[in-house]
Design a protein around this motif. Structure first.
Motif, short mmCIF file in Angstrom:
data_model
loop_
_atom_site.label_atom_id
_atom_site.label_comp_id
_atom_site.label_asym_id
_atom_site.label_seq_id
_atom_site.Cartn_x
_atom_site.Cartn_y
_atom_site.Cartn_z
N THR A 95 1.37 -1.16 -0.22
CA THR A 95 -0.28 -0.13 -0.35
C THR A 95 1.16 1.33 0.02
N GLY A 104 2.49 3.79 -11.37
CA GLY A 104 1.23 3.60 -11.96
C GLY A 104 1.59 4.52 -13.38
N ASP A 122 -2.98 -0.67 -16.89
CA ASP A 122 -3.95 -1.61 -15.82
C ASP A 122 -5.64 -0.53 -14.83
N LEU A 123 -5.96 -0.16 -15.14
CA LEU A 123 -6.63 1.36 -15.23
C LEU A 123 -6.98 1.91 -13.78
N ASP A 124 -7.20 0.55 -12.27
CA ASP A 124 -6.86 0.41 -10.97
C ASP A 124 -5.77 1.09 -10.82
N LEU A 125 -4.39 0.52 -11.30
CA LEU A 125 -2.79 0.56 -10.81
C LEU A 125 -3.11 2.74 -11.21
N ALA A 176 -5.55 4.79 -11.46
CA ALA A 176 -6.18 5.29 -11.05
C ALA A 176 -5.62 6.34 -9.41
N THR A 177 -4.43 5.12 -8.82
CA THR A 177 -3.54 5.07 -7.83
C THR A 177 -2.64 6.60 -7.83
#
Lengths: 403, 274
Positions: free
Chosen positions: B216, B225, B241-244, B246-247
């Motif tokens: 984290t 990202g 990787d969109l989740d990544l 977004a971070t």
């Protein structure tokens, strides 16, 4: 248009980040020597400059002249007060700001022009005029690190002088460049003011200010102590400054004495005297005076050339006196042991300021035996009766008025 | 309170913008030209640096036993992120000292002050463009088949990287004017940031080594990202990787807005201390 080109109202300036009073002390302690001066560089300064007018700002070092110019140029904000500028500003403060030594003169013209707020196209349009003004010709294609400092100055001026600004801020920049080029710059400046540009001119050179400006403000410790037409203020400045400056500068100047000697003789003392023979360092304009050189020659020096000169505090040589063998009546003369040489000048021709005396003694064939500068200093007092005297020297004259 | 007002006739907004752009490009071209003027290899230097690092890092990977497929895979894995990374670190290291370097201008002439860090980023962008040519060739020759749709993510990734670099560079520039330590530390700081980003290693490899808490913490680094995004598009031929990704968005925005704000405020007083 009715509004003035520059309006400055109650401007106060303190340098550094504005930090609330309460935080100032702890922060100062925390960061040690961080520069957070509490002194006001400008205090309650107000003035106006009309179109076509030239304003001079005078005062001693640290009086706030350059700060005022920076505030006008908008590079640093005033702490309090308002500044209104009507027109494009052209800051002629250190013209070489931004010159890059690796680039050619041509590339630097574009660089300086864009820094001064022009588009590439606008510079292309007037490139030829600028190039012409600089008189650098084929040098413009060479990198600037090969330039002399005079050539760099030409580059800066070339760009500066050919930009149509309505407000010119000038800071001592006219000190560089050779004489014809300087003259060209003065002419261009005059033309700009005639076209309605407003000029603010900062200088230590009071004579230059008097010549160029219509109005003058006199700053002391950030405050305007006098403002008005240029002659009145400059005169008042002369009275005060000459007096103030005489005290400090005569010390500084005499501290600056340098003597180079072959060892054959020594200069014991150089002094200035009035006609009664009293040693003094202050004279009134027009007074007769003497320069006395006391020497001690360790060897016999035959038929020497003896010279004395007088320089201004700006190191401009005003005059020199020389005794050469052909001037001496007896065919043979010599310096030996202790003795005195005196020069007498019937009228003090210099205007109020401080001056230094230098001495050079050479052998008959021109070899230097001893020479020194700033061996004595004297000052000419400001005298209201001679208030109309401008420039460095005063010549006696007669006059005719034909009706 | 103080105010400073300039009123000028005949200066339209479009003229003002043209002046601004002229200055921006002239300053950038000054920096690029003067950097290479007296060198033999010239702009080739900007290509060489990431190429050499690519070789070094690939060697490092095989020495430390991080091996994924063949040498070409490793070369691609490192080079596709090295090129954007070089842009990022060059931007910071040029934006940081840009104010001090242009002190003589700022002290004397009123210019839009945001210009100088932006020019620093632009010159880094020039080096990036040179390397991008090599990168394009390598992707075509050695990489996975290019996914044209995934390529559309590249501008997004570049914008994020630019904003992040500008923000960090502006913070360093602002404080560096008052305390040179910030500028002296910035080279060292980007060096450490390099090891804290998935460049020598991949994110996957890092996650294998880290506990959940540290994972984290690791993801707080906004370059993770963005750089992994470049790697997906260019080395793997897939969309990021969109989740990544977004971070990385919040930290990027925070850095940018903070940097811009600090710079805007502090730059008013730069002339006082330069």
């Amino acid at each position: 248009m009715s509004s003035s080109a520059i309006e400055v109202n109650n401007v106060w300036k303190r340098y550094g980040l504005p930090i609330p009073e309460g935080l100032r002390k702890p922060l100062n302690r925390l960061s040690g020597k961080i520069a957070m001066p509490d002194q006001w560089a400008l205090q309650d300064v107000s003035f106006k400059v009309e179109r076509g007018d030239a304003l001079g700002i005078i005062g001693r070092n640290g009086a706030g002249k350059s700060t005022m110019l920076k505030v006008l140029a908008g590079v640093t904000p005033a702490t309090r007060g308002t500044v209104r500028m009507h027109g494009t500003i052209f800051p002629m403060i250190e013209l070489n700001a931004g010159i890059n030594p690796e680039l050619t003169g041509r590339e630097n013209i574009y660089l300086l022009g864009t820094i001064m707020g022009f588009t590439t196209q606008e510079i292309s349009d007037r490139y030829d005029v600028i190039a012409d003004f600089t008189e650098l010709e084929e040098w413009l294609e060479k990198p600037v690190w090969q330039y002399s400092s005079g050539m760099k100055a030409r580059l800066g001026f070339g760009v500066a002088m050919n930009i149509d600004a309505q407000i010119l801020l000038i800071d001592e920049v006219l000190a560089v460049g050779d004489l014809p080029f300087k003259k060209k710059c003065y002419n261009r400046l005059e033309a700009l003011t005639n076209e309605g540009a407003a000029v603010v001119f900062v200088s230590h050179n009071i004579r230059q200010v008097e010549r160029l400006c219509d109005h003058v403000i006199y700053l002391k410790k950030g405050e305007i102590i006098l403002a008005g037409d240029s002659q009145t203020v400059c005169q008042e400045y002369n009275i005060r400054a000459v007096r103030e400056y005489q005290e400090t500068i005569s010390e500084e100047l005499s501290d600056g004495a340098v003597i180079r000697s072959s060892g054959e003789m020594e200069l014991v003392r150089v002094e200035t005297l009035d006609l009664t023979g009293r040693v003094t360092e202050t004279f009134n304009p027009g007074d007769p005076f003497k320069i006395r050189i006391c020497y001690d020659a360790h060897e016999r020096i035959e038929n020497p050339i003896i010279g004395a000169n007088i320089m201004t505090s700006e190191m401009i040589k005003l005059t020199n006196f020389q005794i050469v063998p052909s001037m001496v009546e007896q065919p043979f003369y010599a310096l030996e042991g202790e003795g005195v040489i005196e020069f007498t000048i019937p009228h003090m021709p210099f205007n109020p300021d401080c001056y230094t005396v230098g001495v050079t003694i050479r052998s008959e064939n021109g070899r230097r035996i001893i020479s020194g500068q700033s061996l004595a200093t004297f000052c000419v007092e400001y005298d209201p009766d001679y208030a109309t005297r401008l420039g460095l020297v005063h010549l006696d004259f007669s006059w005719d008025l034909n009706p | 309170m103080s105010s400073y007002v300039i009123t000028t006739q005949n200066i339209t907004n479009s003229r003002r913008i043209r002046r601004f752009l002229s200055l921006l490009f002239t300053l950038a071209s000054r920096d690029i030209r003067s950097r290479y003027r007296r060198s033999v290899l010239g702009p080739i230097w900007s290509i060489l640096q990431p190429l050499i690092l690519m070789v070094v890092f690939t060697l490092l990977r095989s020495l430390t036993g991080l091996r994924e497929g063949g040498v070409t895979t490793d070369l691609m894995l490192t080079y596709t992120v090295l090129v954007p990374w070089q842009f990022f670190s060059n931007s910071i290291n040029r934006a940081g000292p840009s104010v001090i370097g242009n002190g003589s201008i700022m002290r004397k002439i009123r210019v839009p002050r945001e210009m100088f860090p932006v020019v620093g980023v632009m010159t880094a962008g020039f080096d990036f463009a040179m390397s991008a040519l090599v990168l394009t060739g390598m992707v075509i020759a050695l990489g996975e088949p290019v996914n044209l749709l995934a390529l559309l993510w590249l501008p997004v990734l570049m914008i994020m990287l630019t904003l992040l670099a500008l923000g960090v560079g502006m913070i360093i520039a602002s404080f560096g004017v008052y305390r040179r330590d910030f500028i002296l530390a910035s080279g060292f700081f980007t060096q450490i940031w390099l090891y804290a980003s998935p460049i020598i290693y991949t994110l996957e490899e890092a996650q294998g080594q880290l506990s959940e808490t540290w994972q984290t913490v690791y993801l707080l680094n906004p370059t993770v990202g963005i750089l992994e995004g470049f790697r997906s598009v260019l080395a793997d031929g897939t969309a990021p990787d969109l989740d990544l990704l977004a971070t990385s968005v919040p930290a990027t925005l925070i850095f940018f807005l903070l940097g811009w704000g600090i710079y805007r405020y502090m730059s008013q007083y730069f002339a006082d201390v330069l």
